[in-house]
Write a protein that holds these residues in place. Structure first.
Motif, mmCIF file in Angstrom:
data_model
loop_
_atom_site.group_PDB
_atom_site.id
_atom_site.type_symbol
_atom_site.label_atom_id
_atom_site.label_comp_id
_atom_site.label_asym_id
_atom_site.label_seq_id
_atom_site.Cartn_x
_atom_site.Cartn_y
_atom_site.Cartn_z
ATOM 1 N N LEU A 18 0.832 -1.209 0.000
ATOM 2 C CA LEU A 18 0.000 0.000 0.000
ATOM 3 C C LEU A 18 0.869 1.262 0.000
ATOM 4 C CD1 LEU A 18 -2.825 -1.098 2.445
ATOM 5 C CD2 LEU A 18 -3.084 -0.598 0.002
ATOM 6 N N GLN A 19 1.944 1.244 0.763
ATOM 7 C CA GLN A 19 2.851 2.398 0.779
ATOM 8 C C GLN A 19 3.510 2.582 -0.593
ATOM 9 O OE1 GLN A 19 5.519 2.977 4.153
ATOM 10 N NE2 GLN A 19 7.102 3.669 2.750
ATOM 11 N N LEU A 20 3.925 1.476 -1.220
ATOM 12 C CA LEU A 20 4.533 1.561 -2.548
ATOM 13 C C LEU A 20 3.556 2.123 -3.589
ATOM 14 C CD1 LEU A 20 6.448 -1.852 -2.945
ATOM 15 C CD2 LEU A 20 7.447 0.409 -2.550
ATOM 16 N N LEU A 71 -7.140 -6.517 5.165
ATOM 17 C CA LEU A 71 -7.342 -5.106 4.855
ATOM 18 C C LEU A 71 -8.380 -4.496 5.800
ATOM 19 C CD1 LEU A 71 -6.379 -3.009 2.713
ATOM 20 C CD2 LEU A 71 -8.397 -3.629 1.383
ATOM 21 N N THR A 72 -9.482 -5.191 5.985
ATOM 22 C CA THR A 72 -10.540 -4.726 6.893
ATOM 23 C C THR A 72 -10.016 -4.627 8.318
ATOM 24 O OG1 THR A 72 -12.256 -5.677 5.491
ATOM 25 C CG2 THR A 72 -12.848 -5.240 7.787
ATOM 26 N N SER A 73 -9.278 -5.633 8.746
ATOM 27 C CA SER A 73 -8.736 -5.650 10.104
ATOM 28 C C SER A 73 -7.773 -4.482 10.332
ATOM 29 C CB SER A 73 -8.023 -6.983 10.351
ATOM 30 O OG SER A 73 -7.436 -7.014 11.623
ATOM 31 N N LEU A 74 -6.889 -4.238 9.370
ATOM 32 C CA LEU A 74 -5.940 -3.122 9.499
ATOM 33 C C LEU A 74 -6.657 -1.771 9.500
ATOM 34 C CD1 LEU A 74 -3.149 -4.582 7.218
ATOM 35 C CD2 LEU A 74 -2.875 -4.011 9.644
ATOM 36 N N ARG A 75 -7.758 -1.676 8.790
ATOM 37 C CA ARG A 75 -8.566 -0.442 8.829
ATOM 38 C C ARG A 75 -9.173 -0.256 10.210
ATOM 39 N NH1 ARG A 75 -11.131 -1.490 2.918
ATOM 40 N NH2 ARG A 75 -9.668 -0.206 1.728
ATOM 41 N N GLU A 81 -6.352 4.175 6.311
ATOM 42 C CA GLU A 81 -7.558 4.976 6.059
ATOM 43 C C GLU A 81 -7.834 4.817 4.577
ATOM 44 O OE1 GLU A 81 -10.466 8.118 6.757
ATOM 45 O OE2 GLU A 81 -9.003 7.570 8.278
ATOM 46 N N ASN A 82 -8.929 4.132 4.237
ATOM 47 C CA ASN A 82 -9.234 3.757 2.869
ATOM 48 C C ASN A 82 -8.084 2.883 2.360
ATOM 49 O OD1 ASN A 82 -10.701 3.494 0.555
ATOM 50 N ND2 ASN A 82 -10.400 5.574 -0.158
ATOM 51 N N PHE A 83 -7.144 3.421 1.548
ATOM 52 C CA PHE A 83 -5.980 2.649 1.109
ATOM 53 C C PHE A 83 -4.672 3.340 1.493
ATOM 54 C CE2 PHE A 83 -9.346 1.344 -1.812
ATOM 55 C CZ PHE A 83 -9.287 -0.028 -1.654
ATOM 56 N N THR A 84 -4.742 4.339 2.330
ATOM 57 C CA THR A 84 -3.556 5.089 2.719
ATOM 58 C C THR A 84 -3.080 4.624 4.091
ATOM 59 O OG1 THR A 84 -4.374 6.995 1.492
ATOM 60 C CG2 THR A 84 -2.638 7.408 3.103
ATOM 61 N N VAL A 89 2.180 3.686 10.826
ATOM 62 C CA VAL A 89 2.693 2.570 10.020
ATOM 63 C C VAL A 89 3.983 2.984 9.318
ATOM 64 C CG1 VAL A 89 2.234 1.180 7.949
ATOM 65 C CG2 VAL A 89 0.503 1.385 9.723
ATOM 66 N N LYS A 90 3.974 4.196 8.746
ATOM 67 C CA LYS A 90 5.152 4.681 8.022
ATOM 68 C C LYS A 90 6.353 4.864 8.942
ATOM 69 C CE LYS A 90 2.538 7.104 4.472
ATOM 70 N NZ LYS A 90 2.111 8.406 3.955
#
Length: 198
Positions: A18-20, A71-75, A81-84, A89-90
């Motif tokens: 996602l970061q990439l 993905l849902t769990s990490l949200r 947040e959405n896909f960011t 995390v960063k």
């Protein structure tokens, strides 16, 4: 079924992907699913294993319920947040994960493959990447010489079952690093046994 360590690897890799993808702009669930599918295919082709997601044939290419659940769990944990990915995390999870990758040959090779797949397909829109995935030809264990494009495979057919694929190596994390990563991703560091944290 994925082991707890494999789930940790999958979630950390998902955050990394996602970061990439951030510089490429708009991301959808479909595009993310296709990219992760391509990452798995490429790592398996090199005798390595990165993600451990099972994929099925759906109307728009490949779909993994495991990926969707992660993905849902990490949200829910506030790591996406959405896909960011979040600043947390960063600043914590991704650097911890990248440090664990360094110096371990299999880890470095799988990271390089994931980087290459995202670089090759990240700029494509959802329709283009779905077309790329549907053009991929797979064979069955019963007839390895017969190659069938994914677009011709019946919906809901299993496309990838990682635990059935033999590889030379896979991304590995020490228990201490996995515990730290779990905490950085918002999960308890204690192992889960029969649904209970110990």
């Amino acid at each position: 079924m994925r082991t707890p360590n494999q789930i940790t690897v999958d979630r950390a890799l998902l955050l990394y992907v996602l970061q990439l993808l951030e510089p490429y702009g708009l991301l959808t669930d479909v595009k993310l699913q296709q990219l992760c599918f391509l990452c798995e295919l490429q790592t398996f082709a090199k005798g390595l294993k990165a993600f451990h997601f099972e994929f099925f044939r759906f109307a728009y290419g490949a779909f993994s319920k495991d990926l969707d659940n992660d993905l849902t769990s990490l949200r829910r944990k506030g790591r996406i947040e959405n896909f960011t990915v979040s600043d947390h995390v960063k600043e914590e999870a991704i650097p911890l994960f990248l440090n664990a990758i360094e110096g371990v040959e299999a880890n470095e090779k799988t990271k390089d493959i994931v980087d290459a797949v995202v670089a090759a397909y990240g700029q494509q829109d959802t329709a283009a990447i779905t077309n790329s995935v549907e053009s991929v030809q797979l064979s069955t264990p019963q007839d390895p010489d017969l190659k069938i494009p994914i677009r011709d495979i019946v919906f809901h057919t299993t496309l990838l079952v990682p635990h059935r694929i033999e590889v030379q190596a896979e991304v590995a994390l020490s228990p201490a690093i996995a515990a730290k990563l779990n905490v950085a991703m918002g999960y308890d560091s204690r192992p889960v046994i029969d649904g209970q944290s110990w």
